[in-house]
Design a protein around this motif. Sequence first.
Motif, PDB file in Angstrom:
ATOM      1  N   VAL A  43       0.839  -1.266   0.012  1.00  0.00           N
ATOM      2  CA  VAL A  43       0.083   0.089  -0.081  1.00  0.00           C
ATOM      3  C   VAL A  43       0.835   1.314  -0.079  1.00  0.00           C
ATOM      4  CG1 VAL A  43      -0.376   0.081   2.538  1.00  0.00           C
ATOM      5  CG2 VAL A  43      -2.206   0.907   0.979  1.00  0.00           C
ATOM      6  N   PHE A  70      -3.883  -4.185  -1.075  1.00  0.00           N
ATOM      7  CA  PHE A  70      -4.094  -2.744  -0.814  1.00  0.00           C
ATOM      8  C   PHE A  70      -5.022  -2.406   0.251  1.00  0.00           C
ATOM      9  CE2 PHE A  70      -1.651   0.594  -3.445  1.00  0.00           C
ATOM     10  CZ  PHE A  70      -0.922  -0.126  -4.198  1.00  0.00           C
ATOM     11  N   ALA A  71      -5.328  -3.693   0.880  1.00  0.00           N
ATOM     12  CA  ALA A  71      -6.294  -3.758   2.078  1.00  0.00           C
ATOM     13  C   ALA A  71      -5.785  -3.385   3.399  1.00  0.00           C
ATOM     14  CB  ALA A  71      -6.894  -4.941   2.181  1.00  0.00           C
ATOM     15  N   ASN A  72      -5.552  -1.901   3.672  1.00  0.00           N
ATOM     16  CA  ASN A  72      -4.572  -1.409   4.674  1.00  0.00           C
ATOM     17  C   ASN A  72      -5.225  -2.003   6.028  1.00  0.00           C
ATOM     18  OD1 ASN A  72      -2.886   0.379   5.632  1.00  0.00           O
ATOM     19  ND2 ASN A  72      -3.624   2.019   4.721  1.00  0.00           N
ATOM     20  N   GLY A  73      -3.991  -2.655   6.598  1.00  0.00           N
ATOM     21  CA  GLY A  73      -4.615  -3.120   8.024  1.00  0.00           C
ATOM     22  C   GLY A  73      -4.922  -4.660   7.947  1.00  0.00           C
ATOM     23  N   ARG A  77     -12.269  13.678   6.697  1.00  0.00           N
ATOM     24  CA  ARG A  77     -11.201  14.270   7.179  1.00  0.00           C
ATOM     25  C   ARG A  77      -9.955  13.601   6.836  1.00  0.00           C
ATOM     26  NH1 ARG A  77     -13.266  13.044  13.013  1.00  0.00           N
ATOM     27  NH2 ARG A  77     -11.043  13.000  13.479  1.00  0.00           N
ATOM     28  N   ARG A  93      -8.709  10.723   6.975  1.00  0.00           N
ATOM     29  CA  ARG A  93      -8.122   9.574   7.832  1.00  0.00           C
ATOM     30  C   ARG A  93      -7.810   8.424   7.094  1.00  0.00           C
ATOM     31  NH1 ARG A  93      -7.950  10.831  13.557  1.00  0.00           N
ATOM     32  NH2 ARG A  93      -6.678   9.067  13.433  1.00  0.00           N
ATOM     33  N   ARG A 151      -6.726   8.120   0.244  1.00  0.00           N
ATOM     34  CA  ARG A 151      -7.107   8.058  -1.222  1.00  0.00           C
ATOM     35  C   ARG A 151      -7.763   6.524  -0.862  1.00  0.00           C
ATOM     36  NH1 ARG A 151      -3.896   5.960  -6.399  1.00  0.00           N
ATOM     37  NH2 ARG A 151      -5.499   5.239  -7.489  1.00  0.00           N
ATOM     38  N   ASN A 186     -11.121   0.351   2.438  1.00  0.00           N
ATOM     39  CA  ASN A 186      -9.575   0.569   2.516  1.00  0.00           C
ATOM     40  C   ASN A 186      -8.890   1.549   1.673  1.00  0.00           C
ATOM     41  OD1 ASN A 186      -9.874  -2.829   1.695  1.00  0.00           O
ATOM     42  ND2 ASN A 186      -9.610  -2.218   3.750  1.00  0.00           N
ATOM     43  N   GLY A 187      -8.222   2.652   2.378  1.00  0.00           N
ATOM     44  CA  GLY A 187      -7.665   3.546   1.807  1.00  0.00           C
ATOM     45  C   GLY A 187      -6.213   3.614   2.043  1.00  0.00           C
ATOM     46  N   SER A 188      -5.528   4.638   1.281  1.00  0.00           N
ATOM     47  CA  SER A 188      -3.889   4.619   1.419  1.00  0.00           C
ATOM     48  C   SER A 188      -3.473   5.103   2.955  1.00  0.00           C
ATOM     49  CB  SER A 188      -3.471   5.615   0.263  1.00  0.00           C
ATOM     50  OG  SER A 188      -4.018   7.013   0.644  1.00  0.00           O
ATOM     51  N   ALA A 189      -4.278   5.638   3.639  1.00  0.00           N
ATOM     52  CA  ALA A 189      -4.099   5.921   4.954  1.00  0.00           C
ATOM     53  C   ALA A 189      -4.736   4.936   6.048  1.00  0.00           C
ATOM     54  CB  ALA A 189      -4.435   7.471   5.377  1.00  0.00           C
ATOM     55  N   GLY A 190      -5.561   4.318   5.763  1.00  0.00           N
ATOM     56  CA  GLY A 190      -6.349   3.672   6.788  1.00  0.00           C
ATOM     57  C   GLY A 190      -7.622   2.886   6.339  1.00  0.00           C
ATOM     58  N   SER A 191      -8.218   2.346   7.232  1.00  0.00           N
ATOM     59  CA  SER A 191      -9.286   1.347   6.595  1.00  0.00           C
ATOM     60  C   SER A 191     -10.422   1.476   7.824  1.00  0.00           C
ATOM     61  CB  SER A 191      -8.803   0.092   6.551  1.00  0.00           C
ATOM     62  OG  SER A 191      -7.916  -0.045   5.464  1.00  0.00           O
ATOM     63  N   PHE A 217      -8.730   1.263  11.211  1.00  0.00           N
ATOM     64  CA  PHE A 217      -7.218   1.177  11.137  1.00  0.00           C
ATOM     65  C   PHE A 217      -6.568   2.155  10.729  1.00  0.00           C
ATOM     66  CE2 PHE A 217      -3.311  -0.017   8.993  1.00  0.00           C
ATOM     67  CZ  PHE A 217      -2.694  -0.922   9.907  1.00  0.00           C
ATOM     68  N   GLY A 267      -3.469   3.712   9.532  1.00  0.00           N
ATOM     69  CA  GLY A 267      -2.116   3.391   8.800  1.00  0.00           C
ATOM     70  C   GLY A 267      -1.018   4.103   8.889  1.00  0.00           C
ATOM     71  N   GLU A 288      -0.081   5.123  12.058  1.00  0.00           N
ATOM     72  CA  GLU A 288       0.580   4.606  13.362  1.00  0.00           C
ATOM     73  C   GLU A 288       1.882   3.683  13.122  1.00  0.00           C
ATOM     74  OE1 GLU A 288      -3.316   4.394  16.646  1.00  0.00           O
ATOM     75  OE2 GLU A 288      -2.748   2.807  15.056  1.00  0.00           O
TER      76      GLU A 288
END
Lengths: 385, 385, 385, 385
Positions: free
Chosen positions: A169, A267-270, C150, C152, C155, C280-285, C299, C301, C303
């Motif tokens: 990711v 790409f499934a973050n987490g 926001r 979080r 993308r 699921n995004g580039s910064a979290g899920s 989640f 991401g 952290e």
Amino acid sequence: MTELGIAMIGHAFMGAAHSQAWRVAPRFFDLPLRPVMSVLAGRDAGRAAAAADRLGWAEAVTDWRSVLERDDVHVVDICTPGDTHAEIAIAALDAGKHVLCEKPMANTVAEAVAMAEAAERAAARGVRAMVGFSYRRVPALGLARDLVARGRLGRIHHVRAQYLQDWIVDPAAPLSWRLDKAKAGSGALGDIGAHIVDATQFILGDTIREVVGTMETFVTERPLATEHSGLSGTASDETGPVTVDDAALFLARFAGGALGSFEATRFANGRKNALRIEVNGSAGSLAFDFEDMNVLQFFDGTEDSAVAGFRRIVVTEPEHPYVGSWWPAGHGLGYEHAFTHQVVDFVRAVAEGTDPAPTFADGLRVQRVLAAVEDSAASGTWHQV
Amino acid sequence: MTELGIAMIGHAFMGAAHSQAWRVAPRFFDLPLRPVMSVLAGRDAGRAAAAADRLGWAEAVTDWRSVLERDDVHVVDICTPGDTHAEIAIAALDAGKHVLCEKPMANTVAEAVAMAEAAERAAARGVRAMVGFSYRRVPALGLARDLVARGRLGRIHHVRAQYLQDWIVDPAAPLSWRLDKAKAGSGALGDIGAHIVDATQFILGDTIREVVGTMETFVTERPLATEHSGLSGTASDETGPVTVDDAALFLARFAGGALGSFEATRFANGRKNALRIEVNGSAGSLAFDFEDMNVLQFFDGTEDSAVAGFRRIVVTEPEHPYVGSWWPAGHGLGYEHAFTHQVVDFVRAVAEGTDPAPTFADGLRVQRVLAAVEDSAASGTWHQV
Amino acid sequence: MTELGIAMIGHAFMGAAHSQAWRVAPRFFDLPLRPVMSVLAGRDAGRAAAAADRLGWAEAVTDWRSVLERDDVHVVDICTPGDTHAEIAIAALDAGKHVLCEKPMANTVAEAVAMAEAAERAAARGVRAMVGFSYRRVPALGLARDLVARGRLGRIHHVRAQYLQDWIVDPAAPLSWRLDKAKAGSGALGDIGAHIVDATQFILGDTIREVVGTMETFVTERPLATEHSGLSGTASDETGPVTVDDAALFLARFAGGALGSFEATRFANGRKNALRIEVNGSAGSLAFDFEDMNVLQFFDGTEDSAVAGFRRIVVTEPEHPYVGSWWPAGHGLGYEHAFTHQVVDFVRAVAEGTDPAPTFADGLRVQRVLAAVEDSAASGTWHQV
Amino acid sequence: MTELGIAMIGHAFMGAAHSQAWRVAPRFFDLPLRPVMSVLAGRDAGRAAAAADRLGWAEAVTDWRSVLERDDVHVVDICTPGDTHAEIAIAALDAGKHVLCEKPMANTVAEAVAMAEAAERAAARGVRAMVGFSYRRVPALGLARDLVARGRLGRIHHVRAQYLQDWIVDPAAPLSWRLDKAKAGSGALGDIGAHIVDATQFILGDTIREVVGTMETFVTERPLATEHSGLSGTASDETGPVTVDDAALFLARFAGGALGSFEATRFANGRKNALRIEVNGSAGSLAFDFEDMNVLQFFDGTEDSAVAGFRRIVVTEPEHPYVGSWWPAGHGLGYEHAFTHQVVDFVRAVAEGTDPAPTFADGLRVQRVLAAVEDSAASGTWHQV
Ligand SMILES: NC(=O)C1=CN([C@@H]2O[C@H](COP(=O)(O)OP(=O)(O)OC[C@H]3O[C@@H](n4cnc5c(N)ncnc54)[C@H](O)[C@@H]3O)[C@@H](O)[C@H]2O)C=CC1
Ligand SMILES: NC(=O)C1=CN([C@@H]2O[C@H](COP(=O)(O)OP(=O)(O)OC[C@H]3O[C@@H](n4cnc5c(N)ncnc54)[C@H](O)[C@@H]3O)[C@@H](O)[C@H]2O)C=CC1
Ligand SMILES: NC(=O)C1=CN([C@@H]2O[C@H](COP(=O)(O)OP(=O)(O)OC[C@H]3O[C@@H](n4cnc5c(N)ncnc54)[C@H](O)[C@@H]3O)[C@@H](O)[C@H]2O)C=CC1
Ligand SMILES: NC(=O)C1=CN([C@@H]2O[C@H](COP(=O)(O)OP(=O)(O)OC[C@H]3O[C@@H](n4cnc5c(N)ncnc54)[C@H](O)[C@@H]3O)[C@@H](O)[C@H]2O)C=CC1
């Protein structure tokens, strides 16, 4: 006890997993033949020797072809990237060596066809071939198959399968061979999608008949890797194009009438290694998530609805597949155990003179599904498998 | 339909929950009497009037005694702190009003004895009394009791009960009445510990015979509260001593032989309202957590161990207690519904001329357990209940 | 306070949910207008009168058109099957009544277009229209939208949405109106699939651009229903054809680039009302399951990976959407609360003179997605929305 | 590389686990010494020889004392029941052999004191001793300790620890040595209670100061075992008395002020190996359950409460304790891995000349807690450790 000499080709991620399996299997299971970790083949002499030492192989060579000529080698265990499978496997089978080949069996259907043919020729001579769809040997999935086979789910209506990872990711993750179509054949599709195709077909005892799907590469350019093995690597300053899919999704219809929804993504973050399967039938349902690998959820729809509910079966009872050879109930297994079970079944089949499953024909069947997904992603329509 | 006039004393947290119950119960349940939200009593005229308007009461008064003289009031619903329960409840019962009294029933055993006596006197005249241990009316706990009663758990060996909150883990949280022994009788013990004492005795159909325990006040000095209601408040600059326990733990032996482990705390960081109960018997087990209140976990130990597991029963089926009057399966209930169920059972008992449970005798039994825990915490030894 | 007279059409499942909302909203929320439950319309005089009594409406009528002429009616609340929505909603809007219309907004795109046009005409005159996609008002999904808005999640790459039920897995379940295309427009697709289409578009703040899908009717003939309401009914001896889908699955591409996988089914044995969404995004899920409706999994991401993990946020904090008006933290809400929140937002929008979301334009957008899925299922190719 | 010769005494359940650890550790970890599985000692020549063959030991002997005289033995690994630990361990240490001794360290405090003294004597000569509290080496519990040590939980208020099993809930389960006080010292208390005493002291970096507890034997007479090993056995027709506890519960106060609640039982129907620990501090909380052993739940109380929640940390990241040597993230470990980690730490300590933890002094500390619980169960009052 008769010895079974093993030659392993490739010695990184799967190399370590397979070595552990060969080493450990005879310690927990009664095997009819004694596996001997004879020789490991790599491309670089120094690294191969270091690997042999670390992983416990008697010898290291740099030319995998050399092992085919050795009398003390009875099995060739292929742990290299997909572009090499066909060549090595066919040569080994033709040389009379049993073959355990990592998945996906090949990078193309053409290769897979040739491999299946070689396996058929070999079988006629008592030489065996098996594909390393290791998740079949996770006890919870073995139990899942049993429940379906025993009719506890009734007629199957739905299959929902996802294999979710997140290891690339980050756009700065380097271009390992897994992101190179020439080496890997495809991306998430063949690497992890292949597992859920095989696992669902295995659990249902059914085959996928047609698919419609789509594939996506979210990050198309990445740093080249200076060094890599398994899922990790080091990034260099140069970049190159990603030539495979980051994610592949498809809908499927099974021959027996079940509807399937499949998704494989990196790409499934987490989600680290979330191989998830849910099956719904007229009499019950089951659900699995590899992030809780010792558990199978089972809903018995024939129960009084006041007390019905998904049961969290902790699949560590002596009567569960493979488990009786390990620890007492509640003392769970880990990732590597499926590889040990794979080796156990392989050795037993070789000794008994039967074909170990998944056979190369099974591997070809998976390959055809992957190809149909790729075709469908290109054409935008359903494709027969 | 005959009307049942209600007077409610106190109008903050529980006032809102009880108002909702009186308002909603007749809309979803067939009640033999029609509850009328007649009058609300508070101490401050302005606030009481505002509350009556907001909560839907016909009238507001400042002297709770005045409601006892009204013919249109048949029920007194006590939603005030524990120090007032005995006085109000006894006066109301003696005035011939049915009483629904919030828990813990009293602040001392002496008060509780007097209340139980008043209830007995009243019952002789057809006047009913009930304690507001609302969690009994959570469908999952009703189902739990049913399963135990039907022998699905066999002989009970273990009870594990926790009521975990964290609302005063911050030392700056103000001194609400709940932290004042004069008002509250005790801290976590009576406020939330009382619930798990009642709930476990209810589920088991058994009583706690002896206990050994300990209590702790982690933060002994706190800002005074300028204003507070329910669990929230505003801190002032002055501080005062905390005179109750922040946490209470005890071991227990039930009359029937089960071993219990209990814990009530307001310092379990991250646990908001985790009322958890687990029961293990010779034939099965069950587990509950209010943070997932529509679920009961049930393990049937008589099943084939290959498919046994804790079942996540979603307690929203029509045959589950109270549920049939609400929504279709899977459409869960919330916190307030238990209060509605409480009112339903109360009204039905009043109409049928039976004693609604938990009775004041049940309330006294809980009070004796709380007192035994306090005594044990002081003496360091086991105390009989 | 100015009164807002409500007329409700239909009085079964949604009738009960909406009645509860109108009754309860002003007790927990500050509303600028006071809703008055003026009149309920049904087809049968006796049943309508009984419903009005049970549900708390001042009056019952059998001709819904009559309510459009009343001055004391300002809002028409449509709780009837989909085949009636367009006619009632357009007539009501044209008569100057605000409309709250249940989902799916219509049975066809043509109807939905006409409704959206009527809403636009009405808006010009200060008359408001809203669609009852109630799940938007579940606090956890409101929080989900906030987190996405926001940034979080970064993308967005993936959306995975399922709405799983099992209420007709039994072939003996009768033919309610939900299984009749003339009444319901479609089956699982419009009934529950519509919710996940709306909810995911809402959470992402994005729209679905194209889809490829398939639909299936597992049981094609069923007993006729003698009587039915909501999800339950009684079977007769005669049978009739099921004219809608039992399950609908599709892949989707959002305008913003996210890949979606959707599934709506009434054949997921053991799943009662499992509306599940994972993003699921580039910064979290984030992940949600309505079977645990007070929880949102998040989640982060960004952290440190040693302590990163999906957080089980219990969405009952005062700062969470709508929650502050209810109970203290940890005291969860139930199914019906979303309807109360819906009414709160509707009344506020009416008072403020703004368009309450989801608007009829939003409803039309969902309808176009449903139609594209049906077209795709018929043609076997991707369809633009 | 210098060899480290190992002699293992006992060869059943723990024998298999330790053998696996010695075999596997050097394959995944860089060890400064090369362990050699030299000799295994059992009581029966035939069974010992078979075990040596199966488990991979070069030789088998029947007199454990003989191994103390061998120069090729540097480590004595004690995998026998508790009644033998003191004698073997002291003799081995006095003979200059490093000792890894299974838990509980001894059957009495007196034995444990003698062992700790022997260990101290030995340490002065560079000879090391370690107790096999293997759960310390589960990565999730290592991470738990790290989080506490780094202050992420703040001041610790609560510890809640349970070790729940159900392997003798059936009254027909035979009398294995674990139910014989002469062999086992105590029942659930020493067998599994010892683990949660050690694990919580380890995680907190604190010690239990005083306890009050109770013990219970639910089934007092059982069939004698004809044969048994680990947790399983075969029942004979004769019966005998159970001389140990089936369950032990106690409350505890740690030196640092935390309150603890402990429970160890073999009668928790449906719980197979549920070692559960929850810790609540002023800044955060954590929770663990061995039935989901690759996961640590962590609540960070310093986060914005709108997004705070227990995080499900999948403890399989390279930076987690021990994990980097195994598989990629998400590919979980199993029960046996903790034993491998134990061996790794033991070998490193031996090579570095440091004392591997838990030391015999730690083992003695646990033993004192167990004794205090037994004393308290007898007297009914609190006992200092
Ligand atoms: N069953 C399962 O769950 C898994 C299967 N796999 C499969 O295993 C295979 C290997 O994957 P990994 O071990 O993860 O890759 P890796 O990158 O960790 O190791 C590949 C190994 O192959 C060697 N190699 C590469 N090209 C070679 C060549 N032309 N000739 C000889 N050796 C060569 C490399 O030196 C290296 O030792 C792949 O087919 C992959 O799909 C991988 C991971 C999990
Ligand atoms: N069943 C359950 O789960 C719960 C029960 N409770 C119980 O309900 C009772 C009330 O608690 P909350 O509503 O949380 O407290 P609160 O502080 O929110 O409300 C107390 C109300 O009583 C009024 N009040 C206080 N002293 C009074 C007096 N002397 N005379 C008349 N009115 C007086 C206050 O003005 C306020 O309206 C307590 O006994 C508590 O233990 C509280 C919360 C949950
Ligand atoms: N927001 C949500 O989550 C939900 C929305 N719905 C929607 O609500 C609507 C109603 O569904 P339910 O209440 O479940 O159905 P239901 O079958 O329980 O009730 C339908 C009501 O409409 C009345 N009705 C039917 N045809 C009528 C007509 N021509 N004229 C006047 N009244 C008529 C019936 O007598 C009955 O009172 C549907 O559009 C459905 O999709 C339903 C359930 C959940
Ligand atoms: N770290 C952990 O999690 C665990 C630790 N243990 C501990 O390991 C030790 C052994 O337990 P298990 O392996 O489960 O028992 P087991 O019954 O499976 O094996 C005991 C072994 O010791 C041998 N043995 C018994 N008495 C002997 C004697 N006097 N001399 C020589 N050999 C003798 C037996 O023949 C057998 O091989 C115990 O102290 C137990 O508490 C056991 C299980 C788990």
